[in-house]
Design a protein around this motif. Sequence first.
Motif, PDB file in Angstrom:
ATOM      1  N   THR A 186      32.405 -64.340  -4.133  1.00 19.15           N
ATOM      2  CA  THR A 186      31.188 -64.096  -4.916  1.00 19.15           C
ATOM      3  C   THR A 186      31.598 -63.578  -6.296  1.00 19.15           C
ATOM      4  N   VAL A 187      30.666 -63.623  -7.232  1.00 18.43           N
ATOM      5  CA  VAL A 187      30.934 -63.108  -8.580  1.00 18.43           C
ATOM      6  C   VAL A 187      31.328 -61.636  -8.492  1.00 18.43           C
ATOM      7  N   GLU A 188      30.631 -60.889  -7.644  1.00 15.11           N
ATOM      8  CA  GLU A 188      30.898 -59.447  -7.535  1.00 15.11           C
ATOM      9  C   GLU A 188      32.321 -59.183  -7.045  1.00 15.11           C
TER      10      GLU A 188
ATOM     11  N   ALA B  64      37.916 -57.677  -8.035  1.00 12.22           N
ATOM     12  CA  ALA B  64      39.354 -57.922  -7.876  1.00 12.22           C
ATOM     13  C   ALA B  64      40.065 -57.909  -9.229  1.00 12.22           C
ATOM     14  N   LEU B  65      39.433 -58.453 -10.251  1.00 15.94           N
ATOM     15  CA  LEU B  65      40.032 -58.410 -11.591  1.00 15.94           C
ATOM     16  C   LEU B  65      40.115 -56.963 -12.076  1.00 15.94           C
ATOM     17  N   ASP B  66      39.063 -56.192 -11.831  1.00 18.18           N
ATOM     18  CA  ASP B  66      39.076 -54.770 -12.212  1.00 18.18           C
ATOM     19  C   ASP B  66      40.237 -54.055 -11.517  1.00 18.18           C
TER      20      ASP B  66
ATOM     21  N   GLY C 295      46.693 -67.243 -13.967  1.00 20.47           N
ATOM     22  CA  GLY C 295      47.563 -67.778 -12.915  1.00 20.47           C
ATOM     23  C   GLY C 295      48.255 -66.737 -12.058  1.00 20.47           C
ATOM     24  N   THR C 296      48.649 -65.614 -12.642  1.00 18.49           N
ATOM     25  CA  THR C 296      49.460 -64.656 -11.887  1.00 18.49           C
ATOM     26  C   THR C 296      48.641 -63.472 -11.396  1.00 18.49           C
ATOM     27  N   THR C 297      47.494 -63.753 -10.795  1.00 19.41           N
ATOM     28  CA  THR C 297      46.675 -62.684 -10.212  1.00 19.41           C
ATOM     29  C   THR C 297      46.281 -63.095  -8.791  1.00 19.41           C
TER      30      THR C 297
END
Lengths: 312, 177
Positions: free
Chosen positions: A37-39, A44-46, A70-72
């Motif tokens: 989901t967007v949330e 996960a990026l945070d 790419g590297t996340t």
Amino acid sequence: MNPLERYAPLVDDEEAFFEACDRPLPSVVRVNGIKTTVERARSALDAGDVGYEATDWHPGILKLDERGPGTTWPYFHGWLHGQEEVSALPALALDPQPGEVIWDACAAPGSKTTQLADLMDDTGTLIGNDNNLGRLSALRHNAERLGVSNLVVTNQDARNYSLKPFGEDTDDPEAIDAFDRALVDAPCSCEGTIRKNPDALDRWTMNHVHSVAGIQKGILRRAVQATREGGTVVYSTCTFAPEENEAVLDHVLGEEDCQMVEWDAPDGFETALGVTEWDGDEYDPSVELAHRVYPHHNDTGGFFCAKLEVTA
Amino acid sequence: MSDDTGDQRPENDGQRFDRLPATSDERVVAGRPTREEVVGWWEQRYGLPPETWDGHTFWEKGNGKIWAFAADLVSPNPVEGLGLRILRARQEHWKPSTNAVQRFCGAASKNVVLLDEDEAETFARGDDQELERWEGDWGYVVAAHEFEGAVEPIGVGLYLHGELRSTVPKGRQEDLS
């Protein structure tokens, strides 16, 4: 001469247009709703300290502060896909519904195709075609990474696309005789990608514009023919040339059973009207309903997007 | 489809997609797995509920490559790709695909090896690692980690003799450390 100068008379702010064309594009990702989901993706990026900013007009299209995605971990899991911001428009215009039969005439490498799959909730039949066998492997790789399971990949010339492999005109209960909707994201002179590919205009010629316009007309005509009455066809390019945009629409409106329909760009996304006069030619007045996107409007690449309804 | 004459059953034509038969009673092509066997294998091996596949049809192309497609089509079909390749059959130990495990095995309840952060990074790089604590089955397992509040599958591991081998394809391997 810079080919882009021929469009100066069309843009509202010439200086802003040329300035924007000189700036590099930000790295942008789309959240893949088939796997997350967007949330969760934003969380996960945070957690991974990846800086981003959501676009003004779509919560699942994120501009990254720095590196590519790419590297996340969220990228590894297929939660994100690198896709230029403006190229998210045609799938939204097409508005495919779960369970429908959709044709993507020029699908590789698949950013728009996988966005269509997401909008369909990965149900129904999404036929992704490309005439270039080499590029099909990129389409398949991207679709599989994103967990897409409603995609059929075909390798035909879209101008005379055949539905025979799908049982057209047979009594097979699974036969497909027409599409509900079709996307023609046509090969083009790619002027609008100048911010991504600084050498995009190095081989630009007027001859190429005219020859690619012939191909575009052929593909769009086939898309209208193969779509059911009342169905939707979206035509898009990443070029500013009216010869490849409004002139193509004008030709197909004259030759096939279809009409332009109004489509509102998302709130917060600025576009200009299609042009009805260019270089001594006049086009069907309804092509004004198409959307031109100039790079200075929303700080994106250049783009063109039109929505048609099939009338017979 | 070639004519089935005499007692000889037709063989698999690897160049096209053929829908799997529902059960062995309907099997025509020798050695072709059935839908029942495929659904049962995911359930028996990974605890995936059979209803996971309710919306999908299953197809074979190549020698034992099985694909799951979200709708239905005429069969056989000569297209280049059809849905998601989910496993390799026609061999003693069936092997799930990385993409199928990532897409569907969030719902798996068996043979899921939960990795810590370092182990998950090692796995994603494509590196093999000692993993003595695993007490489940040997063979192909789901490698997963805790991620964003859930167990998220990373890919397919091969567990043998105290070692977890990563089968993450080269094009998908990443250094995430």
